[in-house]
Motif scaffolding. Sequence first.
Motif, PDB file in Angstrom:
ATOM      1  N   GLY A 279       0.797  -1.218   0.000  1.00  0.00           N
ATOM      2  CA  GLY A 279       0.000   0.000   0.000  1.00  0.00           C
ATOM      3  C   GLY A 279       0.829   1.267   0.000  1.00  0.00           C
ATOM      4  N   LYS A 280       0.234   2.326   0.491  1.00  0.00           N
ATOM      5  CA  LYS A 280       0.822   3.658   0.468  1.00  0.00           C
ATOM      6  C   LYS A 280       1.105   4.132   1.892  1.00  0.00           C
ATOM      7  CE  LYS A 280      -0.202   8.424  -1.015  1.00  0.00           C
ATOM      8  NZ  LYS A 280      -1.218   9.296  -1.659  1.00  0.00           N
ATOM      9  N   TYR A 281       2.262   4.738   2.069  1.00  0.00           N
ATOM     10  CA  TYR A 281       2.614   5.357   3.344  1.00  0.00           C
ATOM     11  C   TYR A 281       2.405   6.859   3.211  1.00  0.00           C
ATOM     12  CZ  TYR A 281       5.612   6.928   7.232  1.00  0.00           C
ATOM     13  OH  TYR A 281       6.108   7.540   8.360  1.00  0.00           O
ATOM     14  N   VAL A 282       1.396   7.383   3.907  1.00  0.00           N
ATOM     15  CA  VAL A 282       1.110   8.819   3.891  1.00  0.00           C
ATOM     16  C   VAL A 282       1.973   9.466   4.960  1.00  0.00           C
ATOM     17  CG1 VAL A 282      -0.690  10.580   3.992  1.00  0.00           C
ATOM     18  CG2 VAL A 282      -1.251   8.252   3.201  1.00  0.00           C
ATOM     19  N   ARG A 283       3.110  10.015   4.539  1.00  0.00           N
ATOM     20  CA  ARG A 283       4.119  10.467   5.504  1.00  0.00           C
ATOM     21  C   ARG A 283       3.644  11.613   6.384  1.00  0.00           C
ATOM     22  NH1 ARG A 283       9.325   8.650   5.053  1.00  0.00           N
ATOM     23  NH2 ARG A 283       9.716   7.216   3.328  1.00  0.00           N
ATOM     24  N   ASN A 284       2.936  12.569   5.812  1.00  0.00           N
ATOM     25  CA  ASN A 284       2.531  13.724   6.616  1.00  0.00           C
ATOM     26  C   ASN A 284       1.476  13.373   7.657  1.00  0.00           C
ATOM     27  OD1 ASN A 284       0.618  13.287   4.614  1.00  0.00           O
ATOM     28  ND2 ASN A 284       0.026  15.438   4.487  1.00  0.00           N
ATOM     29  N   GLU A 285       0.857  12.205   7.519  1.00  0.00           N
ATOM     30  CA  GLU A 285      -0.119  11.743   8.499  1.00  0.00           C
ATOM     31  C   GLU A 285       0.380  10.527   9.282  1.00  0.00           C
ATOM     32  OE1 GLU A 285      -3.932  11.062   6.769  1.00  0.00           O
ATOM     33  OE2 GLU A 285      -3.886  12.882   5.536  1.00  0.00           O
ATOM     34  N   ASP A 286       1.549  10.000   8.901  1.00  0.00           N
ATOM     35  CA  ASP A 286       2.056   8.765   9.488  1.00  0.00           C
ATOM     36  C   ASP A 286       0.968   7.696   9.493  1.00  0.00           C
ATOM     37  OD1 ASP A 286       4.786   8.819   9.998  1.00  0.00           O
ATOM     38  OD2 ASP A 286       4.533  10.018  11.812  1.00  0.00           O
ATOM     39  N   LYS A 287       0.491   7.422   8.293  1.00  0.00           N
ATOM     40  CA  LYS A 287      -0.602   6.483   8.130  1.00  0.00           C
ATOM     41  C   LYS A 287      -0.305   5.555   6.959  1.00  0.00           C
ATOM     42  CE  LYS A 287      -5.638   6.440   7.333  1.00  0.00           C
ATOM     43  NZ  LYS A 287      -6.824   7.312   7.090  1.00  0.00           N
ATOM     44  N   TYR A 288      -0.555   4.289   7.155  1.00  0.00           N
ATOM     45  CA  TYR A 288      -0.400   3.303   6.092  1.00  0.00           C
ATOM     46  C   TYR A 288      -1.772   2.925   5.569  1.00  0.00           C
ATOM     47  CZ  TYR A 288       0.268  -1.248   3.853  1.00  0.00           C
ATOM     48  OH  TYR A 288       0.244  -2.294   2.969  1.00  0.00           O
ATOM     49  N   VAL A 289      -1.948   2.993   4.243  1.00  0.00           N
ATOM     50  CA  VAL A 289      -3.226   2.682   3.615  1.00  0.00           C
ATOM     51  C   VAL A 289      -3.020   1.543   2.615  1.00  0.00           C
ATOM     52  CG1 VAL A 289      -5.163   3.566   2.278  1.00  0.00           C
ATOM     53  CG2 VAL A 289      -3.928   5.098   3.843  1.00  0.00           C
ATOM     54  N   PRO A 290      -3.519   0.339   2.905  1.00  0.00           N
ATOM     55  CA  PRO A 290      -3.353  -0.771   1.967  1.00  0.00           C
ATOM     56  C   PRO A 290      -4.078  -0.500   0.653  1.00  0.00           C
ATOM     57  CG  PRO A 290      -4.051  -1.555   4.120  1.00  0.00           C
ATOM     58  CD  PRO A 290      -4.214  -0.065   4.121  1.00  0.00           C
ATOM     59  N   ASP A 291      -3.474  -0.961  -0.447  1.00  0.00           N
ATOM     60  CA  ASP A 291      -4.171  -0.917  -1.725  1.00  0.00           C
ATOM     61  C   ASP A 291      -5.369  -1.866  -1.670  1.00  0.00           C
ATOM     62  OD1 ASP A 291      -2.225   0.782  -2.618  1.00  0.00           O
ATOM     63  OD2 ASP A 291      -1.129  -0.745  -3.764  1.00  0.00           O
ATOM     64  N   ASN A 292      -6.342  -1.594  -2.499  1.00  0.00           N
ATOM     65  CA  ASN A 292      -7.532  -2.436  -2.529  1.00  0.00           C
ATOM     66  C   ASN A 292      -7.302  -3.638  -3.449  1.00  0.00           C
ATOM     67  OD1 ASN A 292     -10.146  -3.262  -1.999  1.00  0.00           O
ATOM     68  ND2 ASN A 292     -11.033  -2.002  -3.641  1.00  0.00           N
ATOM     69  N   THR A 293      -6.267  -4.409  -3.111  1.00  0.00           N
ATOM     70  CA  THR A 293      -5.903  -5.545  -3.962  1.00  0.00           C
ATOM     71  C   THR A 293      -5.946  -6.876  -3.226  1.00  0.00           C
ATOM     72  OG1 THR A 293      -3.575  -5.113  -3.456  1.00  0.00           O
ATOM     73  CG2 THR A 293      -4.453  -4.172  -5.494  1.00  0.00           C
ATOM     74  N   SER A 294      -6.049  -6.849  -1.915  1.00  0.00           N
ATOM     75  CA  SER A 294      -6.131  -8.084  -1.144  1.00  0.00           C
ATOM     76  C   SER A 294      -6.761  -7.772   0.201  1.00  0.00           C
ATOM     77  CB  SER A 294      -4.739  -8.708  -0.940  1.00  0.00           C
ATOM     78  OG  SER A 294      -3.918  -7.853  -0.174  1.00  0.00           O
ATOM     79  N   ALA A 295      -7.258  -8.794   0.853  1.00  0.00           N
ATOM     80  CA  ALA A 295      -7.889  -8.610   2.158  1.00  0.00           C
ATOM     81  C   ALA A 295      -6.854  -8.184   3.191  1.00  0.00           C
ATOM     82  CB  ALA A 295      -8.565  -9.902   2.587  1.00  0.00           C
ATOM     83  N   ASP A 296      -7.274  -7.331   4.121  1.00  0.00           N
ATOM     84  CA  ASP A 296      -6.403  -6.852   5.182  1.00  0.00           C
ATOM     85  C   ASP A 296      -6.706  -7.645   6.448  1.00  0.00           C
ATOM     86  OD1 ASP A 296      -4.692  -5.396   6.733  1.00  0.00           O
ATOM     87  OD2 ASP A 296      -5.943  -3.605   6.842  1.00  0.00           O
ATOM     88  N   GLY A 297      -6.192  -8.872   6.485  1.00  0.00           N
ATOM     89  CA  GLY A 297      -6.486  -9.748   7.609  1.00  0.00           C
ATOM     90  C   GLY A 297      -6.125 -11.179   7.278  1.00  0.00           C
ATOM     91  N   TRP A 298      -6.656 -12.122   8.054  1.00  0.00           N
ATOM     92  CA  TRP A 298      -6.193 -13.501   7.889  1.00  0.00           C
ATOM     93  C   TRP A 298      -6.771 -14.214   6.679  1.00  0.00           C
ATOM     94  CZ3 TRP A 298      -8.194 -15.081  13.348  1.00  0.00           C
ATOM     95  CH2 TRP A 298      -9.576 -15.075  13.366  1.00  0.00           C
ATOM     96  N   SER A 299      -7.628 -13.552   5.927  1.00  0.00           N
ATOM     97  CA  SER A 299      -8.041 -14.121   4.642  1.00  0.00           C
ATOM     98  C   SER A 299      -7.248 -13.518   3.493  1.00  0.00           C
ATOM     99  CB  SER A 299      -9.541 -13.877   4.404  1.00  0.00           C
ATOM    100  OG  SER A 299      -9.823 -12.486   4.374  1.00  0.00           O
ATOM    101  N   GLY A 300      -6.205 -12.746   3.827  1.00  0.00           N
ATOM    102  CA  GLY A 300      -5.408 -12.064   2.819  1.00  0.00           C
ATOM    103  C   GLY A 300      -4.198 -12.856   2.376  1.00  0.00           C
ATOM    104  N   LEU A 301      -3.220 -12.147   1.833  1.00  0.00           N
ATOM    105  CA  LEU A 301      -2.031 -12.763   1.258  1.00  0.00           C
ATOM    106  C   LEU A 301      -1.026 -13.170   2.336  1.00  0.00           C
ATOM    107  CD1 LEU A 301      -1.430 -10.280  -1.704  1.00  0.00           C
ATOM    108  CD2 LEU A 301      -2.413 -12.580  -1.845  1.00  0.00           C
TER     109      LEU A 301
END
Length: 336
Positions: A279-301
Amino acid sequence: MDVEVRASPTLLQIIQHNNGVVVVEASHKVYPELQSLSAVNVKHVHRTGYHFQPPKHWINGPMYYNGIYHLFYQYNPEGAVWGNIVWAHSVSKDLINWEALEPAIYPSKPFDINGCWSGSATILPGNKPVILYTGIDPQQRQLQNYAVPTNLSDPYLRKWTKPDNNPLVVPVQGINATAFRDPTTAWWGNDGHWRMLVGGKRKHRGMAFLYRSRDFVNWVKAKHPLHSSADTGMWECPDFYPVSKRGKTGLDTSFMGQSVKYVLKVSLDLTRYEYYTVGKYVRNEDKYVPDNTSADGWSGLRYDYGNFYASKTFFDAALNRRILWGWANESDTRDE
């Protein structure tokens, strides 16, 4: 999940040249009666030929420094099951042939007297390495500590010192003190701050707590985690690093530039598998945003769909590549 711990896991390395991330099943079932029962040495023919394995007993933050690869790993020097954990230390010049040294860190201070758990190594300005690791204090709180080489002129960095201003980070109100561990390799921002992550959970939500520091000694918890995900449980051994969208070279953890994506990997204590998102690291917010390409959890990659857990990457500055390490259990039973 109650899965038997196998004797003497081996450390598996996967070399990454680009953003193709190539990860599993394990447990911490405790056998107190076997923790200090010495295992016999085995003949070389019966040992792994490629995966790293210590001379004997049970293992569970690699670093490249001045031409030497340093492998630090969780190790029981007294028995072939989990327990009596220290930071063992082996060195290599080629990642194939290894020399075992004395342990780098072992329980000896109030802030780690009940265990020296996983962590990471970072190279500070002036070519000075520092280890961040989790210690367990007499109240069974998980604390984030640091250690530095006792003698920088020793090419093998055999001795490490724990400064008296430890611990660096303690679990404040609102943090589960028994689920707060495994600090990542720190990265440098153009605002003059170092940043690191510590794995944890808030009720059933997995958390990557974010901390900032100007001097690598005084750390302040960010108001929000870098990332979290509901119903995933404890996040062990988090890892966060940039990968290039162009070319095949790896990137230093503190790299800043264009055409970069970020990988966030977590080891889920509930499933004993490893999961990652890109995903993307938004530096000015110190936030990580996963791309919408896989599940964010135990059903993911997963990095790997076999026996592989508690992984850690490091940047190999000699060959400009990122190398992934993790551990895999042998198939022996506890009695073998």
